[in-house]
Design a protein around this motif. Sequence first.
Motif, PDB file in Angstrom:
ATOM      1  N   VAL A  30     -68.423  46.407 153.182  1.00 54.76           N
ATOM      2  CA  VAL A  30     -67.851  45.373 152.314  1.00 54.76           C
ATOM      3  C   VAL A  30     -66.777  44.587 153.069  1.00 54.76           C
ATOM      4  N   LEU A  31     -66.001  45.267 153.892  1.00 63.12           N
ATOM      5  CA  LEU A  31     -65.003  44.584 154.716  1.00 63.12           C
ATOM      6  C   LEU A  31     -65.669  43.600 155.679  1.00 63.12           C
ATOM      7  N   GLY A  32     -66.796  43.999 156.249  1.00 59.40           N
ATOM      8  CA  GLY A  32     -67.537  43.092 157.132  1.00 59.40           C
ATOM      9  C   GLY A  32     -68.021  41.857 156.389  1.00 59.40           C
ATOM     10  N   LEU A  33     -68.498  42.038 155.147  1.00 59.05           N
ATOM     11  CA  LEU A  33     -68.910  40.887 154.347  1.00 59.05           C
ATOM     12  C   LEU A  33     -67.724  39.982 154.018  1.00 59.05           C
ATOM     13  N   ALA A  34     -66.585  40.591 153.732  1.00 61.49           N
ATOM     14  CA  ALA A  34     -65.388  39.799 153.445  1.00 61.49           C
ATOM     15  C   ALA A  34     -64.957  39.022 154.689  1.00 61.49           C
ATOM     16  N   ARG A  35     -65.069  39.648 155.836  1.00 63.09           N
ATOM     17  CA  ARG A  35     -64.725  38.964 157.087  1.00 63.09           C
ATOM     18  C   ARG A  35     -65.682  37.789 157.325  1.00 63.09           C
ATOM     19  N   LEU A  36     -66.957  38.003 157.011  1.00 63.20           N
ATOM     20  CA  LEU A  36     -67.948  36.944 157.154  1.00 63.20           C
ATOM     21  C   LEU A  36     -67.638  35.776 156.222  1.00 63.20           C
ATOM     22  N   THR A  39     -64.444  33.848 157.323  1.00 59.77           N
ATOM     23  CA  THR A  39     -64.679  32.960 158.457  1.00 59.77           C
ATOM     24  C   THR A  39     -65.397  31.692 158.005  1.00 59.77           C
ATOM     25  N   ARG A  40     -66.349  31.863 157.077  1.00 60.41           N
ATOM     26  CA  ARG A  40     -67.056  30.679 156.558  1.00 60.41           C
ATOM     27  C   ARG A  40     -66.099  29.747 155.826  1.00 60.41           C
ATOM     28  N   ALA A  41     -65.186  30.307 155.050  1.00 60.50           N
ATOM     29  CA  ALA A  41     -64.260  29.486 154.264  1.00 60.50           C
ATOM     30  C   ALA A  41     -63.255  28.765 155.156  1.00 60.50           C
ATOM     31  N   GLN A  42     -62.785  29.435 156.207  1.00 64.53           N
ATOM     32  CA  GLN A  42     -61.747  28.849 157.049  1.00 64.53           C
ATOM     33  C   GLN A  42     -62.308  27.882 158.084  1.00 64.53           C
ATOM     34  N   GLN A  43     -63.377  28.298 158.757  1.00 68.96           N
ATOM     35  CA  GLN A  43     -63.858  27.523 159.892  1.00 68.96           C
ATOM     36  C   GLN A  43     -65.186  26.827 159.636  1.00 68.96           C
ATOM     37  N   GLY A  44     -65.852  27.205 158.570  1.00 71.28           N
ATOM     38  CA  GLY A  44     -67.154  26.613 158.311  1.00 71.28           C
ATOM     39  C   GLY A  44     -68.265  27.256 159.130  1.00 71.28           C
ATOM     40  N   GLY A  45     -67.938  28.256 159.927  1.00 69.87           N
ATOM     41  CA  GLY A  45     -68.929  28.943 160.751  1.00 69.87           C
ATOM     42  C   GLY A  45     -69.201  30.334 160.225  1.00 69.87           C
ATOM     43  N   GLY A  50     -68.563  40.272 161.780  1.00 70.12           N
ATOM     44  CA  GLY A  50     -68.585  40.662 160.369  1.00 70.12           C
ATOM     45  C   GLY A  50     -70.002  40.946 159.888  1.00 70.12           C
ATOM     46  N   LEU A  51     -70.945  40.103 160.279  1.00 74.24           N
ATOM     47  CA  LEU A  51     -72.332  40.295 159.877  1.00 74.24           C
ATOM     48  C   LEU A  51     -72.917  41.560 160.489  1.00 74.24           C
ATOM     49  N   THR A  52     -72.625  41.797 161.744  1.00 76.61           N
ATOM     50  CA  THR A  52     -73.114  43.006 162.417  1.00 76.61           C
ATOM     51  C   THR A  52     -72.505  44.258 161.796  1.00 76.61           C
TER      52      THR A  52
END
Length: 83
Positions: A30-36, A39-45, A50-52
Motif C-alpha cells: 500500500v505504501l508503494g501505491l501511495a508513493r506511485l 509521484t503522479r500528483a506532484q510530477q505528472g509521471g 513505487g510500482l515495483t
Amino acid sequence: MHLDWTALGRVAAVSIGATATVVVVFALGVLGLARLEGTRAQQGGTSALGLTQATLCFLACAAVVGYGIYLIVPPLHSWRVFH
C-alpha cells in the motif's frame, strides 16, 4: 486427553509471526501505491520504484494466500505441477 502445550505454543507463535509478516508486507505494498500516486500528483509521471514495490509485495501476499489454500484443500495435495 493429553495436550502437548509446547507444540500448541509453537503453532501459535508461528501463526502470529506469519500473520504479522503478511500484514507488514501488505502495508508496504500500500505504501508503494501511495508513493506511485504521490509521484503522479506532484510530477505528472510515475514512480517505477513505487510500482515495483507494490507489485512485489502484493504478489508475495497472493503467494502466501495461495499456499494457505493449498494446505487447507486436501485434493490439491495429490495434484502436482512437476511430475
